[in-house]
Design an enzyme around this catalytic site. Structure first.
Site, PDB file in Angstrom:
ATOM      1  CG  ASN A 226      20.713 -70.834  36.127  1.00 16.22           C
ATOM      2  OD1 ASN A 226      19.802 -71.525  35.670  1.00 16.22           O
ATOM      3  ND2 ASN A 226      21.093 -70.891  37.400  1.00 16.22           N
ATOM      4  CD  GLU A 227      27.164 -70.854  31.158  1.00 15.85           C
ATOM      5  OE1 GLU A 227      27.217 -69.611  31.231  1.00 15.85           O
ATOM      6  OE2 GLU A 227      28.164 -71.576  31.349  1.00 15.85           O
ATOM      7  N   PRO A 228      23.809 -67.736  29.622  1.00 11.92           N
ATOM      8  CG  PRO A 228      25.257 -66.229  28.587  1.00 11.92           C
ATOM      9  CD  PRO A 228      25.237 -67.488  29.403  1.00 11.92           C
TER      10      PRO A 228
ATOM     11  CB  SER B 173      19.106 -69.199  32.183  1.00 15.86           C
ATOM     12  OG  SER B 173      20.163 -70.096  31.978  1.00 15.86           O
TER      13      SER B 173
ATOM     14  CB  THR C  70      31.344 -71.446  31.380  1.00 15.21           C
ATOM     15  OG1 THR C  70      30.468 -70.326  31.445  1.00 15.21           O
ATOM     16  CG2 THR C  70      31.327 -72.198  32.683  1.00 15.21           C
TER      17      THR C  70
END
Ligand code: F6R
Length: 644
Positions: free
Chosen positions: A176-178, A180, A195
């Site tokens: 869940n990347e920035p 999300s 990432t």
């Protein structure tokens, strides 16, 4: 539920629920700090084992959410041990993994499917039908329904009893990347560039890292009844601080965990280092003022108010939570002079000790005036990158300097470089069979596969000859250059073996042979699974074995930092200034490591070449010393003494 944690007196001081005590008032997530990740992982594994057993006793299945990456490796290792040695059964366990790269075949060495089987599932009695890992081969048309089904399956078995998490430097949990949403479910996601950079070394280059992944959502994770997040190493310190002390924001998805009331972060001494109570404890509590803490606080204050140490006033101290320190020390004047002197005494142009000089206030002993020195270098280039200036001084000042390259460093040589050398070599001999095979191996190598032994040997030789060029440039006789080729490193992949007796024996043999007065080693603790840390552990193990020997009483150990971090000013016990000419000489020595120039394979998220990083770092240390009130040097290399 937290299992019983045994802690020493310093740890019990910080074993407090989030925000409930004066020193934790900035914290919004419960956390426990351990001395190291191994000890911490055992405690986490014990909690999981207890849950599995409790569920079994109740006749229920235990539903575990699992993570991959470097953080949980030791937890899985301990769970396997508990299964093998203490009969912990996984027959009542159902697992759901957080994520998988997209696209990704199961048999790819980088797949999370492979990871989970290698580290856990192949070694315990879990039923294969109870293992759930998102499928990286799912087609774009099917993915939407696939994710809904994954969610439903978790619900059908009663939800996650426990979720294990790591944290990415972007603040991601799962993938869940920035950005999300707090309410997100299992879905496909595009990976953040950071990432992908972090994964680049396992994939042998960022271009091979998939751009997408399937991940459980924030909501999926938050529905778990219990959550434990693991974070190790300095690399994670900043994101851990923001997650625990910052406001909830979609830019750091892990902050959503502030709303989950049964979450614990398990930290080590490095990953917690940016928390206010650890970094600047005087701001939140009354402190026990050790010498180190005094130095730390005064340096911090000097930087904070932008004044050299000798100009700090009583008012400055009182305004920044240090009135207790002032009361202990009398006045700002007394304290300033005391700390100023301590800093001054770290500086020396004589890293091997100054002959015939009073050494009361010098970092090294004057005698013996000619010392035997071993510089341990984890890879064949850390010696010059991290301490090239000091290395040069030691040789010039007449010490017997030995360089010990701990690993071959073979995986960091590109196929193109290996091919170039093989093609050159083939023109020089009529016996071309071996070289032809090497060239064929390189040509036929599939993406992500391991090099043949012959190619690895060639790559190791390339690094070896580059190292010799550098050590010759610094006037070290070849006989004093030792290539240990520690076996733990020789896997052909980024993942290394555990240290074995053979590794430690090789370290001991060299120390025993040289009987050094000084040992220099890379004191990098940034990544618990990185080669530098393993090489440091190998040294500490060897010292443990040898420390009762007579000659070890006369041996001092100095730790330098590798290419990524520098010691904090307050941690430095010896600071070796460099002139502008020495900076250039160090740069030239680094240049001999040509395979690591221009296109560095494992550079982390820092795109600068190693010589640029080294120069910037040494210049910055000099600048910090200057700001604290010392002379204005061009550059400084820094060392911390290790006491055994
Ligand atoms: C892995 C995962 C990721 C990692 C995170 C930290 O399943 O979902 O969130 O936990 O990227 O990775 P490491 O532990 O390698 O630092």
């Amino acid at each position: 539920m937290i299992v019983d944690v045994k802690m020493d007196s310093t740890q019990s001081l910080i074993y407090k629920p989030a925000g409930q005590f004066e020193e934790t008032r900035f914290e919004k997530i419960h956390n426990i700090i351990f001395n190291d990740s191994i000890e911490a992982s055992k405690v986490v594994a014990a909690e999981i084992a207890q849950l599995i057993k409790q569920k079994a006793e109740e006749g229920n299945m235990c539903v575990l959410g699992l993570a991959t990456g470097s953080s949980p490796v030791k937890v899985y290792e301990e769970l396997v041990r508990l299964h093998k040695e203490e009969n912990l059964s996984f027959s009542n366990v159902i697992t759901f993994n957080l994520d998988e790269y997209l696209p990704m075949q199961r048999d790819n060495l980088q797949s999370y499917y492979h990871f989970m089987h290698e580290h856990l599932f192949n070694h315990v009695d879990i039923l294969p039908e109870n293992i759930n890992i998102p499928d990286g081969t799912i087609s774009p048309e099917e993915i939407y329904q696939y994710c809904i089904d994954y969610e439903l399956k978790i619900k059908e078995v009663g939800g996650l009893d426990f979720q294990l998490l790591g944290i990415g430097r972007t603040g991601h949990i799962g993938f869940n990347e920035p950005g999300s949403h707090y309410n997100s479910g299992t879905r496909a996601i595009t990976l953040d560039h950071i990432t992908r950079e972090d994964a680049a070394s396992s994939f042998l280059g960022i271009d091979n890292v998939p751009k997408k992944a399937i991940t459980m959502g924030i909501n999926t994770i938050k529905n778990a009844k219990r959550i434990i997040l693991l974070a190790w190493g300095l690399n994670k310190a900043k994101v851990v601080q923001k997650t625990i002390e910052g406001n909830i924001t979609s830019q750091i998805p892990a902050t959503y965990l502030q709303e989950h009331l049964n979450t614990t972060f398990i930290l080590d001494k490095e990953s917690c280092s940016e928390l206010i109570r650890i970094k600047t404890p005087w701001l939140v509590t009354s402190c026990i003022w050790t010498d180190e803490l005094k130095k730390k606080a005064v340096f911090w204050l000097s930087e904070k108010v932008g004044k050299p140490i000798l100009k700090l006033t009583d008012k400055d101290y009182n305004e920044y939570g240090m009135s207790g320190l002032l009361a202990e020390e009398g006045s700002a004047y007394d304290l300033n002079i005391k700390i100023f002197n301590k800093l001054q005494h770290t500086i020396t142009g004589w890293p091997g000790g100054k002959p015939n000089a009073d050494d009361t206030n010098r970092p090294e002993r004057a005698t013996p005036s000619k010392k035997r020195v071993i510089i341990f270098s984890p890879h064949p280039d850390d010696d010059v990158i991290s301490m090239g200036g000091t290395f040069d001084r030691l040789v010039e000042q007449g010490h017997e300097v030995h360089i010990a390259y701990q690993t071959s460093g073979n995986i960091a040589v590109t196929d193109e470089d290996a091919r170039k050398f093989a093609e050159t070599a083939i023109t020089l001999t009529s016996n071309t069979k071996k070289i032809e095979e090497i060239l064929k191996d390189i040509e036929n190598k599939k993406a992500n596969s391991i090099d043949s032994i012959a190619v690895r040997a060639l790559k190791g030789t390339i690094r070896r000859t580059e190292s010799l060029a550098a050590t010759r440039y610094l006037n070290v006789p070849d006989a004093n250059v030792h290539f240990l080729n520690l076996p733990f490193y020789e896997t052909g992949t980024v993942k290394k073996n555990n240290l074995s007796k053979e590794d430690i024996d090789k370290m001991c043999d060299l120390i025993e042979e040289i009987k050094p007065h000084q040992i220099y080693a890379a004191g990098d603790l940034a990544d618990p699974h990185g080669t530098h840390k393993v090489c440091l552990d190998a040294l500490f193990d060897a010292i443990d074995i040898l420390k009762s020997k007579e000659y070890m009483n006369d041996c001092w150990v100095w730790l330098y930092r590798g290419a990524w971090f520098e010691w904090d000013s307050y941690e430095i016990d010896m600071a070796v200034p460099m002139s502008p000419d020495q900076v250039i000489k160090k740069r030239n020595a680094i240049f001999f490591h040509q395979s690591q120039k221009d296109k560095v394979m494992f550079r982390g998220d820092d795109t600068r070449e190693f010589w640029v990083r080294a120069e910037d770092r040494n210049r910055l240390t000099a600048k910090k010393y200057h700001q604290l009130g010392m002379a204005d040097y061009a550059a400084i290399e820094a060392f911390k003494r290790y006491y055994f």
